[in-house]
Design a protein around this motif. Structure first.
Motif, short mmCIF file in Angstrom:
data_model
loop_
_atom_site.label_atom_id
_atom_site.label_comp_id
_atom_site.label_asym_id
_atom_site.label_seq_id
_atom_site.Cartn_x
_atom_site.Cartn_y
_atom_site.Cartn_z
N ALA A 194 0.82 -1.21 0.00
CA ALA A 194 0.00 0.00 0.00
C ALA A 194 0.86 1.26 0.00
N PRO A 195 0.60 2.18 -0.94
CA PRO A 195 1.33 3.45 -0.96
C PRO A 195 0.67 4.44 0.01
N GLU A 196 1.30 5.60 0.17
CA GLU A 196 0.70 6.66 0.98
C GLU A 196 -0.47 7.29 0.23
N VAL A 197 -0.26 7.52 -1.09
CA VAL A 197 -1.27 8.18 -1.92
C VAL A 197 -1.40 7.42 -3.24
N VAL A 198 -2.64 7.28 -3.70
CA VAL A 198 -2.88 6.71 -5.03
C VAL A 198 -3.66 7.76 -5.83
N VAL A 199 -3.20 7.99 -7.06
CA VAL A 199 -3.85 8.97 -7.94
C VAL A 199 -4.65 8.20 -8.97
N THR A 200 -5.93 8.56 -9.13
CA THR A 200 -6.83 7.84 -10.02
C THR A 200 -7.84 8.78 -10.63
N ASP A 201 -8.44 8.34 -11.74
CA ASP A 201 -9.53 9.11 -12.33
C ASP A 201 -10.88 8.65 -11.79
N GLY A 202 -10.86 7.71 -10.85
CA GLY A 202 -12.09 7.26 -10.22
C GLY A 202 -12.89 6.30 -11.06
N GLY A 203 -12.21 5.36 -11.74
CA GLY A 203 -12.88 4.38 -12.57
C GLY A 203 -13.87 3.53 -11.78
N SER A 204 -14.75 2.86 -12.48
CA SER A 204 -15.79 2.04 -11.84
C SER A 204 -15.20 1.02 -10.89
N GLY A 205 -15.72 0.97 -9.67
CA GLY A 205 -15.30 -0.02 -8.69
C GLY A 205 -14.02 0.30 -7.95
N PHE A 206 -13.33 1.37 -8.32
CA PHE A 206 -12.04 1.66 -7.69
C PHE A 206 -12.19 2.03 -6.22
N ALA A 207 -13.19 2.84 -5.88
CA ALA A 207 -13.37 3.29 -4.50
C ALA A 207 -13.56 2.10 -3.55
N LYS A 208 -14.37 1.15 -3.94
CA LYS A 208 -14.60 -0.03 -3.11
C LYS A 208 -13.32 -0.85 -2.97
N ALA A 209 -12.60 -1.03 -4.07
CA ALA A 209 -11.38 -1.84 -4.05
C ALA A 209 -10.31 -1.21 -3.18
N VAL A 210 -10.15 0.11 -3.24
CA VAL A 210 -9.11 0.76 -2.43
C VAL A 210 -9.48 0.72 -0.95
N ARG A 211 -10.77 0.81 -0.61
CA ARG A 211 -11.19 0.69 0.79
C ARG A 211 -10.86 -0.70 1.35
N GLU A 212 -11.05 -1.73 0.51
CA GLU A 212 -10.82 -3.11 0.97
C GLU A 212 -9.35 -3.51 0.94
N THR A 213 -8.61 -3.07 -0.10
CA THR A 213 -7.24 -3.53 -0.31
C THR A 213 -6.21 -2.65 0.37
N TRP A 214 -6.35 -1.34 0.22
CA TRP A 214 -5.42 -0.37 0.83
C TRP A 214 -6.21 0.60 1.71
N PRO A 215 -6.72 0.18 2.87
CA PRO A 215 -7.62 1.02 3.66
C PRO A 215 -6.99 2.31 4.19
N ARG A 216 -5.68 2.35 4.40
CA ARG A 216 -5.03 3.55 4.95
C ARG A 216 -4.47 4.48 3.88
N THR A 217 -4.61 4.13 2.63
CA THR A 217 -4.08 4.93 1.53
C THR A 217 -5.03 6.07 1.20
N ARG A 218 -4.47 7.27 1.04
CA ARG A 218 -5.26 8.43 0.64
C ARG A 218 -5.44 8.39 -0.87
N VAL A 219 -6.61 8.82 -1.34
CA VAL A 219 -6.94 8.79 -2.77
C VAL A 219 -6.98 10.22 -3.29
N GLN A 220 -6.25 10.47 -4.36
CA GLN A 220 -6.26 11.77 -5.03
C GLN A 220 -6.93 11.59 -6.38
N ARG A 221 -8.05 12.28 -6.59
CA ARG A 221 -8.73 12.21 -7.89
C ARG A 221 -8.05 13.15 -8.85
N CYS A 222 -8.02 12.79 -10.11
CA CYS A 222 -7.45 13.65 -11.13
C CYS A 222 -8.42 13.74 -12.30
#
Length: 184
Positions: free
Chosen positions: A138-166
């Motif tokens: 798990a990284p500190e920050v993951v940058v994503t465009d918010g593709g389908s299903g990504f929010a659920k996957a990051v909550r389950e797989t990398w729960p402490r990682t911050r998400v930056q939308r682009c």
């Protein structure tokens, strides 16, 4: 030719005619069982396929225009190489999905320097994103465009990682002394 042994009792066999398809038939002298021998040439065919794949030759230059080659090596076209993440910890990772065909998306995870991993799926969903992210620390920050299903996957797989939308141009990166920064 190597000796052929009975698959049932282990006794020696002798030639006993041919099958209707033309294969050599063998009969055990000890138990009387009849069998045929099939030689596994998968390694030889894989070697032929890799030899062509890593060369500059075209299939059109092969005898018969490459038709026999394609038939012999058809099973190897179905092999999709998948990367093995190195386990390196990254502060920031960028993820995105690239649609290659109607039912094929390549999910890519990269750091500022290189591609860390990728995963091929039929659609962007939480299960596919989780399959991409689970072998990566798990990284500190993951940058994503918010593709389908990504929010659920990051909550389950990398729960402490911050998400930056682009969006749009914000995904471009330019180099500054000491690191990278998003475009303003």
């Amino acid at each position: 030719m190597k000796a052929v042994y009975c698959p049932y009792c282990g006794g020696r066999t002798k030639r006993n005619g041919r099958t209707s398809s033309g294969s050599q038939r063998w009969r055990c002298t000890a138990c009387g069982a009849s069998t045929t021998v099939r030689y596994d040439d998968t390694a030889t065919r894989l070697d032929e396929f890799l030899g062509w794949l890593l060369s500059k030759d075209s299939q059109a230059a092969m005898p018969g225009g490459g038709r026999s080659f394609r038939r012999r090596t058809a099973e190897f076209w179905e092999v999709w190489p998948m990367p093995v993440p190195d386990g390196e910890l990254h502060r920031v990772l960028h993820v995105d999905g690239i649609w290659v065909a109607r039912d094929l998306v390549v999910l890519i995870c990269c750091s500022g320097e290189r591609v860390v991993s990728w995963y091929m799926a039929r659609s962007e969903n939480s299960r596919a994103w989780s399959a991409l992210m689970s072998p990566i620390p798990a990284p500190e920050v993951v940058v994503t465009d918010g593709g389908s299903g990504f929010a659920k996957a990051v909550r389950e797989t990398w729960p402490r990682t911050r998400v930056q939308r682009c969006t749009g141009l914000a995904t471009s990166i330019w180099t500054i002394p000491g690191g990278t920064a998003p475009l303003p």
